[in-house]
Design an enzyme around this catalytic site. Structure first.
Site, PDB file in Angstrom:
ATOM      1  N   GLU A  59       0.935  -1.077  -0.119  1.00 51.86           N
ATOM      2  CA  GLU A  59      -0.099  -0.115   0.040  1.00 51.86           C
ATOM      3  C   GLU A  59       0.826   1.141   0.013  1.00 51.86           C
ATOM      4  OE1 GLU A  59      -0.613  -2.646   1.937  1.00 51.86           O
ATOM      5  OE2 GLU A  59      -2.665  -3.365   0.932  1.00 51.86           O
ATOM      6  N   HIS A 107     -10.706  -5.412   8.432  1.00 52.69           N
ATOM      7  CA  HIS A 107     -11.508  -5.286   7.352  1.00 52.69           C
ATOM      8  C   HIS A 107     -12.756  -4.543   7.566  1.00 52.69           C
ATOM      9  CE1 HIS A 107      -8.877  -8.266   6.180  1.00 52.69           C
ATOM     10  NE2 HIS A 107      -9.128  -8.384   4.822  1.00 52.69           N
TER      11      HIS A 107
END
Length: 329
Positions: free
Chosen positions: A60, A129
Protein backbone atom coordinates in the site's frame (compact mmCIF):
# COMPACT_ATOMS: atom_id res chain seq x y z
CA UNK A 1 -30.85 6.06 -16.87
CA UNK A 2 -29.93 2.72 -15.34
CA UNK A 3 -31.11 1.17 -12.08
CA UNK A 4 -27.94 0.04 -10.31
CA UNK A 5 -26.47 -0.64 -6.87
CA UNK A 6 -23.48 1.06 -5.25
CA UNK A 7 -20.83 -1.35 -6.50
CA UNK A 8 -22.04 -0.93 -10.06
CA UNK A 9 -22.07 2.84 -9.53
CA UNK A 10 -18.37 2.65 -8.57
CA UNK A 11 -17.62 0.84 -11.82
CA UNK A 12 -19.68 3.29 -13.88
CA UNK A 13 -18.01 6.29 -12.24
CA UNK A 14 -14.54 4.95 -12.97
CA UNK A 15 -15.48 4.00 -16.52
CA UNK A 16 -17.03 7.43 -17.20
CA UNK A 17 -13.85 9.22 -16.15
CA UNK A 18 -11.61 6.88 -18.15
CA UNK A 19 -13.69 7.56 -21.24
CA UNK A 20 -13.58 11.32 -20.65
CA UNK A 21 -9.83 11.55 -19.98
CA UNK A 22 -7.17 9.34 -21.54
CA UNK A 23 -4.77 10.04 -18.66
CA UNK A 24 -7.00 8.38 -16.01
CA UNK A 25 -5.72 5.01 -14.83
CA UNK A 26 -6.66 2.65 -12.00
CA UNK A 27 -4.64 0.06 -10.11
CA UNK A 28 -4.52 -1.90 -6.86
CA UNK A 29 -4.51 -5.45 -5.53
CA UNK A 30 -6.47 -7.70 -7.91
CA UNK A 31 -7.97 -4.61 -9.58
CA UNK A 32 -7.04 -5.67 -13.12
CA UNK A 33 -7.80 -9.22 -14.19
CA UNK A 34 -10.08 -10.17 -11.26
CA UNK A 35 -11.85 -6.82 -11.03
CA UNK A 36 -11.10 -6.23 -7.35
CA UNK A 37 -12.16 -8.11 -4.24
CA UNK A 38 -15.70 -6.63 -4.52
CA UNK A 39 -15.62 -6.75 -8.35
CA UNK A 40 -15.88 -2.96 -8.55
CA UNK A 41 -13.51 -2.87 -11.54
CA UNK A 42 -14.71 -6.01 -13.28
CA UNK A 43 -14.45 -5.63 -17.06
CA UNK A 44 -12.48 -2.36 -16.95
CA UNK A 45 -9.16 -3.94 -17.89
CA UNK A 46 -10.79 -5.69 -20.82
CA UNK A 47 -12.28 -2.39 -22.03
CA UNK A 48 -9.30 -0.11 -21.51
CA UNK A 49 -6.31 -2.45 -21.55
CA UNK A 50 -3.61 -3.43 -19.08
CA UNK A 51 -1.80 -0.10 -19.32
CA UNK A 52 -4.77 1.74 -17.78
CA UNK A 53 -6.14 -0.91 -15.40
CA UNK A 54 -3.65 -3.23 -13.75
CA UNK A 55 -2.81 -5.26 -10.67
CA UNK A 56 -0.32 -3.93 -8.16
CA UNK A 57 1.81 -5.86 -5.64
CA UNK A 58 0.78 -6.08 -2.00
CA UNK A 59 2.36 -2.80 -0.96
CA UNK A 60 0.00 0.00 0.00
CA UNK A 61 2.93 2.36 0.60
CA UNK A 62 3.95 1.75 -3.02
CA UNK A 63 0.39 2.42 -4.26
CA UNK A 64 0.32 5.90 -2.74
CA UNK A 65 3.92 6.71 -3.65
CA UNK A 66 3.45 5.75 -7.30
CA UNK A 67 0.30 7.87 -7.50
CA UNK A 68 2.14 10.94 -6.23
CA UNK A 69 4.75 10.66 -8.96
CA UNK A 70 2.14 9.95 -11.62
CA UNK A 71 -0.06 12.88 -10.58
CA UNK A 72 2.91 15.26 -10.68
CA UNK A 73 3.58 14.18 -14.25
CA UNK A 74 0.23 14.50 -15.97
CA UNK A 75 -1.58 11.29 -14.97
CA UNK A 76 -4.81 11.17 -12.96
CA UNK A 77 -4.43 7.92 -10.99
CA UNK A 78 -7.19 6.14 -9.10
CA UNK A 79 -5.72 3.92 -6.39
CA UNK A 80 -7.76 1.16 -4.78
CA UNK A 81 -6.72 0.10 -1.30
CA UNK A 82 -8.49 -3.19 -0.73
CA UNK A 83 -9.80 -2.32 2.76
CA UNK A 84 -9.31 0.83 4.79
CA UNK A 85 -7.73 -1.11 7.65
CA UNK A 86 -5.12 -2.59 5.31
CA UNK A 87 -3.99 0.83 4.14
CA UNK A 88 -1.98 1.98 7.14
CA UNK A 89 1.27 1.43 5.25
CA UNK A 90 0.18 4.12 2.81
CA UNK A 91 -0.14 6.71 5.56
CA UNK A 92 3.53 7.68 5.39
CA UNK A 93 3.03 8.96 1.85
CA UNK A 94 -0.45 10.36 2.50
CA UNK A 95 0.60 12.21 5.67
CA UNK A 96 3.99 13.29 4.41
CA UNK A 97 3.34 14.18 0.79
CA UNK A 98 -0.18 13.91 -0.65
CA UNK A 99 -1.77 16.91 1.06
CA UNK A 100 1.42 18.99 1.10
CA UNK A 101 2.60 19.06 -2.50
CA UNK A 102 0.77 22.20 -3.66
CA UNK A 103 2.04 24.13 -0.61
CA UNK A 104 5.51 22.59 -0.72
CA UNK A 105 6.06 23.66 -4.33
CA UNK A 106 4.26 27.01 -3.90
CA UNK A 107 1.62 25.97 -6.40
CA UNK A 108 3.92 24.59 -9.09
CA UNK A 109 2.73 21.03 -8.60
CA UNK A 110 -0.67 19.71 -7.59
CA UNK A 111 -1.87 16.15 -7.16
CA UNK A 112 -5.03 15.19 -9.09
CA UNK A 113 -5.17 11.72 -7.56
CA UNK A 114 -7.91 9.60 -5.99
CA UNK A 115 -7.58 6.91 -3.33
CA UNK A 116 -10.58 4.59 -2.96
CA UNK A 117 -11.07 2.61 0.25
CA UNK A 118 -13.88 0.20 1.13
CA UNK A 119 -14.64 0.89 4.79
CA UNK A 120 -16.91 0.10 7.70
CA UNK A 121 -18.55 -3.00 9.07
CA UNK A 122 -21.75 -4.91 8.59
CA UNK A 123 -20.42 -7.69 6.36
CA UNK A 124 -18.94 -9.93 9.10
CA UNK A 125 -15.36 -9.47 7.97
CA UNK A 126 -12.05 -10.31 9.60
CA UNK A 127 -9.95 -8.00 11.76
CA UNK A 128 -8.81 -4.81 9.95
CA UNK A 129 -11.54 -5.30 7.33
CA UNK A 130 -14.25 -3.28 9.13
CA UNK A 131 -12.44 -0.10 10.17
CA UNK A 132 -14.03 3.37 10.16
CA UNK A 133 -11.04 5.70 10.52
CA UNK A 134 -12.19 8.60 8.36
CA UNK A 135 -11.12 11.13 10.99
CA UNK A 136 -7.43 10.41 10.30
CA UNK A 137 -7.75 11.48 6.67
CA UNK A 138 -10.11 14.37 7.43
CA UNK A 139 -7.48 15.81 9.77
CA UNK A 140 -5.05 16.41 6.90
CA UNK A 141 -4.92 19.86 5.28
CA UNK A 142 -4.95 19.65 1.49
CA UNK A 143 -6.90 16.39 1.28
CA UNK A 144 -10.62 16.07 0.52
CA UNK A 145 -12.62 13.17 1.96
CA UNK A 146 -16.00 11.95 0.71
CA UNK A 147 -18.26 9.08 1.80
CA UNK A 148 -21.26 8.47 -0.48
CA UNK A 149 -24.25 6.38 0.54
CA UNK A 150 -26.33 6.08 -2.65
CA UNK A 151 -25.55 4.92 -6.20
CA UNK A 152 -26.26 8.40 -7.57
CA UNK A 153 -23.86 10.04 -5.14
CA UNK A 154 -21.26 7.30 -5.54
CA UNK A 155 -20.92 7.76 -9.29
CA UNK A 156 -21.18 11.55 -9.09
CA UNK A 157 -18.58 11.90 -6.35
CA UNK A 158 -16.15 9.56 -8.13
CA UNK A 159 -16.44 11.72 -11.24
CA UNK A 160 -15.97 14.89 -9.17
CA UNK A 161 -12.98 13.39 -7.37
CA UNK A 162 -11.18 12.44 -10.58
CA UNK A 163 -11.98 15.87 -12.03
CA UNK A 164 -10.51 17.62 -8.96
CA UNK A 165 -6.95 18.96 -9.14
CA UNK A 166 -6.49 18.17 -5.45
CA UNK A 167 -6.22 14.72 -3.86
CA UNK A 168 -9.49 13.09 -2.84
CA UNK A 169 -10.03 10.05 -0.63
CA UNK A 170 -13.26 8.17 -1.35
CA UNK A 171 -14.56 6.00 1.48
CA UNK A 172 -17.05 3.40 0.25
CA UNK A 173 -19.25 1.68 2.89
CA UNK A 174 -19.01 -2.05 2.15
CA UNK A 175 -22.35 -2.62 3.88
CA UNK A 176 -24.09 -0.62 1.16
CA UNK A 177 -22.33 -2.02 -1.91
CA UNK A 178 -25.27 -4.27 -2.79
CA UNK A 179 -27.88 -3.07 -0.29
CA UNK A 180 -30.28 -1.33 -2.70
CA UNK A 181 -30.59 0.11 -6.20
CA UNK A 182 -31.30 3.56 -7.58
CA UNK A 183 -31.75 5.21 -10.95
CA UNK A 184 -28.47 6.77 -12.11
CA UNK A 185 -27.74 8.76 -15.31
CA UNK A 186 -25.70 6.83 -17.86
CA UNK A 187 -23.55 9.81 -18.81
CA UNK A 188 -20.74 11.56 -16.93
CA UNK A 189 -21.95 13.89 -14.16
CA UNK A 190 -20.60 15.23 -10.89
CA UNK A 191 -21.89 15.69 -7.36
CA UNK A 192 -20.20 18.78 -5.86
CA UNK A 193 -17.67 17.92 -3.17
CA UNK A 194 -18.60 19.76 0.03
CA UNK A 195 -22.37 19.80 -0.47
CA UNK A 196 -24.67 17.79 1.78
CA UNK A 197 -28.08 16.38 0.86
CA UNK A 198 -31.21 16.79 2.93
CA UNK A 199 -33.05 13.46 2.96
CA UNK A 200 -36.04 14.74 4.90
CA UNK A 201 -37.33 18.10 6.14
CA UNK A 202 -38.49 18.93 9.64
CA UNK A 203 -38.43 21.64 12.28
CA UNK A 204 -37.98 19.72 15.55
CA UNK A 205 -34.57 18.03 15.38
CA UNK A 206 -31.55 17.83 13.07
CA UNK A 207 -29.84 14.49 12.45
CA UNK A 208 -26.51 14.58 10.61
CA UNK A 209 -24.90 11.42 9.26
CA UNK A 210 -23.02 9.91 6.31
CA UNK A 211 -22.14 6.57 4.74
CA UNK A 212 -23.90 3.41 5.88
CA UNK A 213 -25.67 5.16 8.75
CA UNK A 214 -27.91 7.08 6.36
CA UNK A 215 -29.95 3.89 6.03
CA UNK A 216 -30.12 3.36 9.81
CA UNK A 217 -31.15 6.98 10.33
CA UNK A 218 -33.89 6.82 7.71
CA UNK A 219 -35.33 3.75 9.43
CA UNK A 220 -35.12 5.49 12.81
CA UNK A 221 -36.93 8.55 11.43
CA UNK A 222 -39.73 6.33 10.12
CA UNK A 223 -39.99 4.62 13.52
CA UNK A 224 -40.19 8.02 15.22
CA UNK A 225 -43.00 9.08 12.87
CA UNK A 226 -45.01 6.02 13.92
CA UNK A 227 -44.54 6.83 17.61
CA UNK A 228 -44.95 10.59 17.23
CA UNK A 229 -46.40 11.69 13.88
CA UNK A 230 -46.12 15.36 14.79
CA UNK A 231 -42.32 15.43 15.04
CA UNK A 232 -40.37 16.63 12.01
CA UNK A 233 -36.75 15.61 11.38
CA UNK A 234 -34.18 17.41 9.26
CA UNK A 235 -32.09 14.42 8.15
CA UNK A 236 -28.85 15.42 6.46
CA UNK A 237 -26.48 13.13 4.56
CA UNK A 238 -23.15 14.97 4.56
CA UNK A 239 -21.83 13.00 1.54
CA UNK A 240 -18.61 14.97 1.92
CA UNK A 241 -16.71 14.73 5.21
CA UNK A 242 -14.08 17.28 4.32
CA UNK A 243 -15.05 19.88 3.41
CA UNK A 244 -18.42 19.39 5.10
CA UNK A 245 -21.52 21.43 4.45
CA UNK A 246 -21.42 23.80 7.42
CA UNK A 247 -23.98 26.13 5.89
CA UNK A 248 -26.62 23.41 5.58
CA UNK A 249 -25.99 22.06 9.08
CA UNK A 250 -25.88 25.47 10.78
CA UNK A 251 -29.08 26.63 9.09
CA UNK A 252 -30.84 23.43 10.10
CA UNK A 253 -29.74 23.62 13.75
CA UNK A 254 -30.76 27.27 13.96
CA UNK A 255 -34.21 26.14 12.80
CA UNK A 256 -34.62 23.05 15.01
CA UNK A 257 -32.47 23.92 18.03
CA UNK A 258 -31.47 20.26 18.41
CA UNK A 259 -28.74 18.08 16.89
CA UNK A 260 -27.80 14.40 16.83
CA UNK A 261 -24.73 13.31 14.85
CA UNK A 262 -24.56 9.63 13.85
CA UNK A 263 -21.61 7.56 12.60
CA UNK A 264 -20.14 4.11 13.16
CA UNK A 265 -16.61 5.29 13.99
CA UNK A 266 -15.58 5.41 17.65
CA UNK A 267 -16.84 8.35 19.68
CA UNK A 268 -13.73 10.09 20.96
CA UNK A 269 -11.85 12.56 18.70
CA UNK A 270 -14.25 11.83 15.84
CA UNK A 271 -16.10 13.56 13.00
CA UNK A 272 -19.00 14.11 15.38
CA UNK A 273 -16.62 15.89 17.76
CA UNK A 274 -15.74 18.39 15.02
CA UNK A 275 -19.35 18.95 13.96
CA UNK A 276 -20.57 19.42 17.52
CA UNK A 277 -17.74 21.84 18.36
CA UNK A 278 -18.48 23.88 15.23
CA UNK A 279 -22.21 24.00 15.92
CA UNK A 280 -21.52 25.00 19.52
CA UNK A 281 -19.40 27.90 18.28
CA UNK A 282 -21.86 29.13 15.65
CA UNK A 283 -25.33 28.21 16.92
CA UNK A 284 -25.15 28.29 20.72
CA UNK A 285 -27.92 30.84 21.25
CA UNK A 286 -30.36 28.75 19.17
CA UNK A 287 -29.98 25.49 21.11
CA UNK A 288 -32.91 23.90 22.96
CA UNK A 289 -31.03 20.77 24.11
CA UNK A 290 -27.47 19.53 24.56
CA UNK A 291 -25.81 18.51 21.30
CA UNK A 292 -25.74 14.72 21.07
CA UNK A 293 -24.17 11.89 19.11
CA UNK A 294 -24.83 8.24 18.44
CA UNK A 295 -21.59 6.49 17.51
CA UNK A 296 -19.48 3.39 17.82
CA UNK A 297 -17.95 2.67 21.21
CA UNK A 298 -14.36 3.52 22.15
CA UNK A 299 -13.09 -0.01 21.61
CA UNK A 300 -11.24 -1.96 18.94
CA UNK A 301 -13.69 -2.96 16.20
CA UNK A 302 -14.98 -6.41 17.26
CA UNK A 303 -14.60 -9.58 15.24
CA UNK A 304 -17.54 -10.62 13.08
CA UNK A 305 -19.40 -12.43 15.88
CA UNK A 306 -19.41 -9.30 18.05
CA UNK A 307 -19.92 -6.54 15.52
CA UNK A 308 -23.68 -6.39 16.08
CA UNK A 309 -22.99 -5.14 19.61
CA UNK A 310 -20.76 -2.35 18.31
CA UNK A 311 -22.44 -1.02 15.22
CA UNK A 312 -25.17 1.56 14.98
CA UNK A 313 -28.73 0.35 14.49
CA UNK A 314 -32.03 2.23 14.05
CA UNK A 315 -33.08 1.58 17.65
CA UNK A 316 -29.99 3.31 19.07
CA UNK A 317 -30.59 6.30 16.80
CA UNK A 318 -34.28 6.39 17.76
CA UNK A 319 -33.51 6.37 21.48
CA UNK A 320 -31.02 9.22 21.12
CA UNK A 321 -33.48 11.30 19.11
CA UNK A 322 -36.18 10.76 21.74
CA UNK A 323 -33.78 11.68 24.53
CA UNK A 324 -32.77 14.91 22.77
CA UNK A 325 -36.38 15.80 21.93
CA UNK A 326 -37.46 15.18 25.52
CA UNK A 327 -34.78 17.33 27.15
CA UNK A 328 -36.04 20.17 29.37
CA UNK A 329 -33.84 22.95 30.71
Amino acid sequence: MSTINNIKAVAEGITATMKKWDNVIIYGEDVGYEGGVFRATQGIQKEFGEERCFDAPISEALFAGMAIGMAMNGVRPIVEIQFQGLGWASLQNILGHVGRMRNRTRGKYFLPMVIRMPMGGGIRSLELHSEAMEVIYAHLPGVKVVCPSTPYDTKGLICAAVESNDPVIILEPTKLYRAFKQEVPDEFYTVPIGEGYKISEGSDITVVTYGAQTVDCQKAVEMLKVENPGVGVDLIDLRSIKPWDKKMVFESVKKTGRLVVVHEAVKSFSISSEIIASVQEECFEYLKAPLARCTGYDVVIPFDSGEKYFHINPYRVLEQMKKTLGFKF
